[in-house]
Design a protein around this motif. Structure first.
Motif, PDB file in Angstrom:
ATOM      1  N   ILE A 182       0.858  -1.186   0.000  1.00 54.56           N
ATOM      2  CA  ILE A 182       0.000   0.000   0.000  1.00 54.56           C
ATOM      3  C   ILE A 182       0.892   1.232   0.000  1.00 54.56           C
ATOM      4  CG2 ILE A 182      -1.775   1.285   1.258  1.00 54.56           C
ATOM      5  CD1 ILE A 182      -2.646  -1.387   2.503  1.00 54.56           C
ATOM      6  N   SER A 183       0.706   2.085  -1.003  1.00 56.62           N
ATOM      7  CA  SER A 183       1.601   3.235  -1.135  1.00 56.62           C
ATOM      8  C   SER A 183       1.045   4.496  -0.484  1.00 56.62           C
ATOM      9  CB  SER A 183       1.914   3.490  -2.609  1.00 56.62           C
ATOM     10  OG  SER A 183       0.702   3.675  -3.302  1.00 56.62           O
ATOM     11  N   GLU A 184      -0.245   4.471  -0.109  1.00 53.03           N
ATOM     12  CA  GLU A 184      -0.820   5.659   0.522  1.00 53.03           C
ATOM     13  C   GLU A 184      -1.050   5.384   2.002  1.00 53.03           C
ATOM     14  OE1 GLU A 184      -4.427   6.814  -1.738  1.00 53.03           O
ATOM     15  OE2 GLU A 184      -3.562   5.427  -3.207  1.00 53.03           O
ATOM     16  N   ALA A 185      -0.800   6.413   2.821  1.00 58.21           N
ATOM     17  CA  ALA A 185      -0.998   6.257   4.264  1.00 58.21           C
ATOM     18  C   ALA A 185      -2.481   6.369   4.613  1.00 58.21           C
ATOM     19  CB  ALA A 185      -0.192   7.314   5.004  1.00 58.21           C
ATOM     20  N   GLY A 186      -2.849   5.845   5.761  1.00 57.75           N
ATOM     21  CA  GLY A 186      -4.197   6.062   6.303  1.00 57.75           C
ATOM     22  C   GLY A 186      -5.289   5.169   5.737  1.00 57.75           C
ATOM     23  N   SER A 187      -4.913   4.079   5.094  1.00 57.94           N
ATOM     24  CA  SER A 187      -5.941   3.245   4.479  1.00 57.94           C
ATOM     25  C   SER A 187      -6.810   2.538   5.516  1.00 57.94           C
ATOM     26  CB  SER A 187      -5.305   2.221   3.529  1.00 57.94           C
ATOM     27  OG  SER A 187      -4.479   1.342   4.238  1.00 57.94           O
ATOM     28  N   SER A 188      -6.300   2.362   6.730  1.00 60.01           N
ATOM     29  CA  SER A 188      -7.107   1.668   7.745  1.00 60.01           C
ATOM     30  C   SER A 188      -8.338   2.497   8.101  1.00 60.01           C
ATOM     31  CB  SER A 188      -6.272   1.350   8.985  1.00 60.01           C
ATOM     32  OG  SER A 188      -5.781   2.536   9.552  1.00 60.01           O
ATOM     33  N   ALA A 189      -8.238   3.832   7.974  1.00 59.15           N
ATOM     34  CA  ALA A 189      -9.399   4.688   8.268  1.00 59.15           C
ATOM     35  C   ALA A 189     -10.520   4.445   7.258  1.00 59.15           C
ATOM     36  CB  ALA A 189      -8.985   6.151   8.257  1.00 59.15           C
ATOM     37  N   LEU A 190     -10.136   4.002   6.063  1.00 63.48           N
ATOM     38  CA  LEU A 190     -11.133   3.752   5.019  1.00 63.48           C
ATOM     39  C   LEU A 190     -11.804   2.391   5.184  1.00 63.48           C
ATOM     40  CD1 LEU A 190      -8.956   5.062   2.096  1.00 63.48           C
ATOM     41  CD2 LEU A 190     -11.047   6.148   2.923  1.00 63.48           C
ATOM     42  N   TYR A 191     -11.261   1.595   6.093  1.00 62.24           N
ATOM     43  CA  TYR A 191     -11.785   0.248   6.279  1.00 62.24           C
ATOM     44  C   TYR A 191     -12.748   0.239   7.450  1.00 62.24           C
ATOM     45  CZ  TYR A 191     -11.505  -4.717   5.312  1.00 62.24           C
ATOM     46  OH  TYR A 191     -11.794  -5.999   4.927  1.00 62.24           O
ATOM     47  N   LYS A 192     -14.039   0.267   7.143  1.00 65.64           N
ATOM     48  CA  LYS A 192     -15.062   0.374   8.189  1.00 65.64           C
ATOM     49  C   LYS A 192     -15.276  -0.989   8.849  1.00 65.64           C
ATOM     50  CE  LYS A 192     -15.496   4.628   6.976  1.00 65.64           C
ATOM     51  NZ  LYS A 192     -16.416   5.175   5.975  1.00 65.64           N
ATOM     52  N   THR A 193     -14.918  -1.067  10.126  1.00 64.86           N
ATOM     53  CA  THR A 193     -14.973  -2.358  10.813  1.00 64.86           C
ATOM     54  C   THR A 193     -16.212  -2.493  11.706  1.00 64.86           C
ATOM     55  OG1 THR A 193     -13.500  -1.395  12.452  1.00 64.86           O
ATOM     56  CG2 THR A 193     -12.492  -2.811  10.797  1.00 64.86           C
ATOM     57  N   GLY A 194     -17.081  -1.474  11.653  1.00 68.00           N
ATOM     58  CA  GLY A 194     -18.270  -1.508  12.508  1.00 68.00           C
ATOM     59  C   GLY A 194     -19.216  -2.657  12.188  1.00 68.00           C
ATOM     60  N   THR A 195     -19.113  -3.175  10.945  1.00 69.02           N
ATOM     61  CA  THR A 195     -20.026  -4.271  10.561  1.00 69.02           C
ATOM     62  C   THR A 195     -19.689  -5.577  11.264  1.00 69.02           C
ATOM     63  OG1 THR A 195     -18.607  -4.753   8.688  1.00 69.02           O
ATOM     64  CG2 THR A 195     -20.480  -3.316   8.264  1.00 69.02           C
ATOM     65  N   TRP A 196     -18.518  -5.629  11.898  1.00 69.05           N
ATOM     66  CA  TRP A 196     -18.122  -6.855  12.597  1.00 69.05           C
ATOM     67  C   TRP A 196     -18.908  -7.025  13.900  1.00 69.05           C
ATOM     68  CZ3 TRP A 196     -11.991  -7.062  12.612  1.00 69.05           C
ATOM     69  CH2 TRP A 196     -11.530  -6.836  11.298  1.00 69.05           C
ATOM     70  N   ARG A 197     -19.513  -5.918  14.373  1.00 67.62           N
ATOM     71  CA  ARG A 197     -20.065  -5.859  15.720  1.00 67.62           C
ATOM     72  C   ARG A 197     -21.338  -6.696  15.868  1.00 67.62           C
ATOM     73  NH1 ARG A 197     -20.408  -0.606  15.538  1.00 67.62           N
ATOM     74  NH2 ARG A 197     -22.605  -0.681  14.926  1.00 67.62           N
ATOM     75  N   SER A 198     -21.406  -7.479  16.956  1.00 65.21           N
ATOM     76  CA  SER A 198     -22.659  -8.170  17.243  1.00 65.21           C
ATOM     77  C   SER A 198     -23.343  -7.556  18.470  1.00 65.21           C
ATOM     78  CB  SER A 198     -22.435  -9.669  17.442  1.00 65.21           C
ATOM     79  OG  SER A 198     -21.466  -9.895  18.414  1.00 65.21           O
ATOM     80  N   PHE A 199     -22.560  -6.843  19.292  1.00 64.75           N
ATOM     81  CA  PHE A 199     -23.148  -6.094  20.427  1.00 64.75           C
ATOM     82  C   PHE A 199     -22.679  -4.643  20.332  1.00 64.75           C
ATOM     83  CE2 PHE A 199     -23.483 -10.393  21.971  1.00 64.75           C
ATOM     84  CZ  PHE A 199     -24.668 -10.380  22.712  1.00 64.75           C
ATOM     85  N   ARG A 200     -23.593  -3.716  20.543  1.00 66.27           N
ATOM     86  CA  ARG A 200     -23.202  -2.299  20.458  1.00 66.27           C
ATOM     87  C   ARG A 200     -23.197  -1.651  21.841  1.00 66.27           C
ATOM     88  NH1 ARG A 200     -26.070   1.936  17.184  1.00 66.27           N
ATOM     89  NH2 ARG A 200     -25.721   0.442  15.540  1.00 66.27           N
ATOM     90  N   PRO A 201     -22.156  -0.886  22.131  1.00 62.36           N
ATOM     91  CA  PRO A 201     -22.125  -0.181  23.415  1.00 62.36           C
ATOM     92  C   PRO A 201     -23.042   1.052  23.359  1.00 62.36           C
ATOM     93  CG  PRO A 201     -20.136   0.322  22.162  1.00 62.36           C
ATOM     94  CD  PRO A 201     -20.946  -0.649  21.327  1.00 62.36           C
ATOM     95  N   VAL A 202     -23.881   1.209  24.372  1.00 60.03           N
ATOM     96  CA  VAL A 202     -24.774   2.369  24.428  1.00 60.03           C
ATOM     97  C   VAL A 202     -24.520   3.099  25.747  1.00 60.03           C
ATOM     98  CG1 VAL A 202     -27.200   3.139  24.466  1.00 60.03           C
ATOM     99  CG2 VAL A 202     -26.519   1.177  23.040  1.00 60.03           C
ATOM    100  N   ILE A 203     -24.269   4.406  25.634  1.00 65.31           N
ATOM    101  CA  ILE A 203     -23.922   5.193  26.834  1.00 65.31           C
ATOM    102  C   ILE A 203     -25.178   5.779  27.474  1.00 65.31           C
ATOM    103  CG2 ILE A 203     -22.628   7.198  27.694  1.00 65.31           C
ATOM    104  CD1 ILE A 203     -20.761   6.761  25.228  1.00 65.31           C
ATOM    105  N   ASP A 204     -25.307   5.580  28.767  1.00 66.88           N
ATOM    106  CA  ASP A 204     -26.398   6.183  29.547  1.00 66.88           C
ATOM    107  C   ASP A 204     -25.877   7.529  30.058  1.00 66.88           C
ATOM    108  OD1 ASP A 204     -28.244   7.009  31.396  1.00 66.88           O
ATOM    109  OD2 ASP A 204     -28.530   5.015  32.281  1.00 66.88           O
ATOM    110  N   GLU A 205     -26.301   8.602  29.366  1.00 70.00           N
ATOM    111  CA  GLU A 205     -25.767   9.938  29.672  1.00 70.00           C
ATOM    112  C   GLU A 205     -26.042  10.354  31.126  1.00 70.00           C
ATOM    113  OE1 GLU A 205     -23.778  11.569  27.843  1.00 70.00           O
ATOM    114  OE2 GLU A 205     -24.007  10.439  25.971  1.00 70.00           O
ATOM    115  N   ALA A 206     -27.140   9.828  31.698  1.00 68.79           N
ATOM    116  CA  ALA A 206     -27.496  10.201  33.079  1.00 68.79           C
ATOM    117  C   ALA A 206     -26.477   9.667  34.077  1.00 68.79           C
ATOM    118  CB  ALA A 206     -28.885   9.671  33.406  1.00 68.79           C
ATOM    119  N   LYS A 207     -25.931   8.450  33.755  1.00 70.86           N
ATOM    120  CA  LYS A 207     -24.961   7.848  34.690  1.00 70.86           C
ATOM    121  C   LYS A 207     -23.529   8.309  34.406  1.00 70.86           C
ATOM    122  CE  LYS A 207     -27.306   3.447  35.551  1.00 70.86           C
ATOM    123  NZ  LYS A 207     -27.176   2.016  35.252  1.00 70.86           N
ATOM    124  N   CYS A 208     -23.234   8.696  33.151  1.00 73.61           N
ATOM    125  CA  CYS A 208     -21.853   8.984  32.742  1.00 73.61           C
ATOM    126  C   CYS A 208     -21.274  10.146  33.537  1.00 73.61           C
ATOM    127  CB  CYS A 208     -21.818   9.309  31.248  1.00 73.61           C
ATOM    128  SG  CYS A 208     -20.174   9.756  30.658  1.00 73.61           S
TER     129      CYS A 208
END
Lengths: 94, 391
Positions: free
Chosen positions: A19-45
């Motif tokens: 790979i001759s260009e830097a930063g290609s990992s940013a172009l690789y969206k890995t969110g589709t791997w997720r089976s559980f999503r973290p959700v923040i409870d703003e009241a407790k944070c």
């Protein structure tokens, strides 16, 4: 524009996978791997930023004085939820 | 050109010396040791300008070679048997990253039981690793192929690693008169390596990134295609080498094939014995031939089919067993090549010489007799026979 997004065929991929260009990992969206999503409870944070420190994928982003999850990259590992001292992050099934 | 006494190992080392190699990293293992031992002498004597990287294993040796090759250096190494097995994962990385490394292999049996003598089990265990694989019959061929391998590997259309295989002890430790080229002739034939992809701090490059199910397949498909570019470049390299040496190489060498009814296909030192026997039998009017394969990978399937046209039967000699497979590795390749093209050809697979067991002229005569008997059979057949093993 990287090869990752172009979905090149075998005739066009760079020999040896170099790979001759830097930063290609940013172009690789890995969110589709997720089976559980973290959700923040703003009241407790408490905005302690422990989750921001521990996230191995830099998918916890700082906003204003708090945090938000970048679901394009979060793989759903759950480290943030485990480390949160006030249990403000829960893991919800996708 | 002068003629000097060299063992197979020394011939490979001498050739590498003349090839102006930048980096050598290797670990000693019988029967290859003399290659790198000799080369380290050249380094110690100041006869070469080479960085010799001492390492603790073959795994590290090939790792160091890959790193060096990616910087654009000309890289050489050597190994055998367990050492080649220990390199296994790096063999794939070297070819996948398109590193034109040249490696001498003094083929040796694999443990267990422990055995240091010659057979082809080591290379056959690595036959799918994406390297160009060449088998030399004697020290002269080992010398000539080592020089040609650098040109072939480094060709911009190819950029793949090559292995030059010699039968352990039978060739690696036997001394022969070898005609060597003048240093200047080799330098002119093999100019310094230039690689536009070489790592350069001014042109950052990511080497060896991850490629998941959405990309890996494309890289492997491309690698399969690159193998097809090897034969035409090999022909060109061999033609040019022929001009400076008077010795003409190619994918294979034939003897008596113009009118043969049956032929032996083999690789390495057994070819000399096969030719000797074929000559004697031809003197008695038997129409027998020999095809000695130099280029094993990529397998010259179409050319072999053309060469075997007109034969009634063929005996494929394998110095290795592919456990659980219907045939030895070379014979499997041949059957794949001839399928649907030579439907009447009868094929015998002779498995011989494991762990350095001698194959004698008498045994080869027996193989030819059997091949001639098979030639008379009406229906096509494939038969496997173990030659020279006690029942």
């Amino acid at each position: 524009m990287s090869a990752v997004e172009k979905r090149l065929g075998w005739r066009k991929v760079p020999p040896g996978g170099a790979i001759s260009e830097a930063g290609s990992s940013a172009l690789y969206k890995t969110g589709t791997w997720r089976s559980f999503r973290p959700v923040i409870d703003e009241a407790k944070c408490t905005k302690c930023l422990i989750c921001w420190i521990y996230c191995p994928d830099m998918a916890v982003r700082r906003i204003n004085d708090g945090v938000e999850i970048d679901y394009e990259y979060c793989k759903g590992c759950g480290i943030c939820a485990t480390e949160c001292p006030v249990k403000a992050i829960r893991m919800e099934e996708e | 050109m002068k003629r000097i006494g060299l063992t197979g190992d020394e011939a490979i080392a001498y050739a590498a010396k003349q090839c102006d190699v930048d980096v050598v990293s290797a670990y000693p293992i019988t029967p290859q040791t003399i290659i790198v031992e000799k080369y380290s002498e050249y380094v110690a004597n100041g006869e070469v300008d080479t960085e010799f990287v001492n390492v603790e294993s073959e795994h590290s040796a090939l790792s160091a070679c890959i790193g060096a090759s990616l910087t654009g250096a000309r890289v050489f190494t050597a190994t055998a048997s367990q050492g080649l097995a220990l390199m296994h994962e790096l063999l794939y990385i070297a070819s996948s990253l398109r590193c034109p490394i040249v490696m001498g292999i003094a083929n040796r049996a694999l443990s267990a039981p422990l055995n240091i003598h010659g057979d082809h089990s080591d290379m056959m265990g690595s036959r799918d690793c994406g390297w160009i694989q060449i088998f030399a019959e004697n020290a002269q061929e080992a010398y000539d192929w080592t020089i040609q391998a650098f040109r072939l590997s480094e060709d911009p259309e190819v950029l793949l690693p090559s292995s030059i295989n010699i039968d352990g002890f039978i060739i690696s430790h036997s001394m022969e008169g070898v005609e060597v080229l003048e240093d200047e002739a080799v330098r002119a034939f093999l100019p310094p390596r230039s690689d536009a992809r070489a790592i350069d701090p001014n042109r950052p490059l990511t080497i060896g990134p991850v490629a998941l199910p959405d990309y890996y397949f494309e890289f492997k498909r491309q690698q399969a295609e690159v193998m097809k570019k090897v034969p035409p470049v090999l022909e060109r390299v061999c033609r040019e080498f022929g001009k400076i040496s008077g010795r003409r190489y190619g994918k294979f060498q034939s003897y008596g094939m113009e009118d043969a009814r049956t032929a032996i296909i083999c690789m390495g030192s057994a070819a000399g014995t096969a030719r000797h026997v074929a000559k004697a039998l031809r003197g008695k009017g038997e129409k027998v031939g020999v095809v000695k394969l130099w280029l094993y990978r990529p397998f010259p399937a179409d050319e072999l089919v053309r060469e075997l046209e007109g034969l009634k039967s063929v005996v494929v000699m394998d110095r290795a067993i592919s456990f659980g497979a219907p045939l030895g590795p070379l014979c499997s390749d041949l059957i794949g090549a001839i399928y649907g093209k030579l439907p009447k050809l009868k094929v015998m697979n002779a498995i011989y010489g494991l762990g350095g067991r001698d194959i004698t002229a008498k045994e080869i005569e027996g193989i030819y007799r059997e091949g001639l008997r098979m030639a008379k059979a009406k229906a096509p057949m494939v038969r496997v026979k173990y030659v020279g093993v006690r029942e």
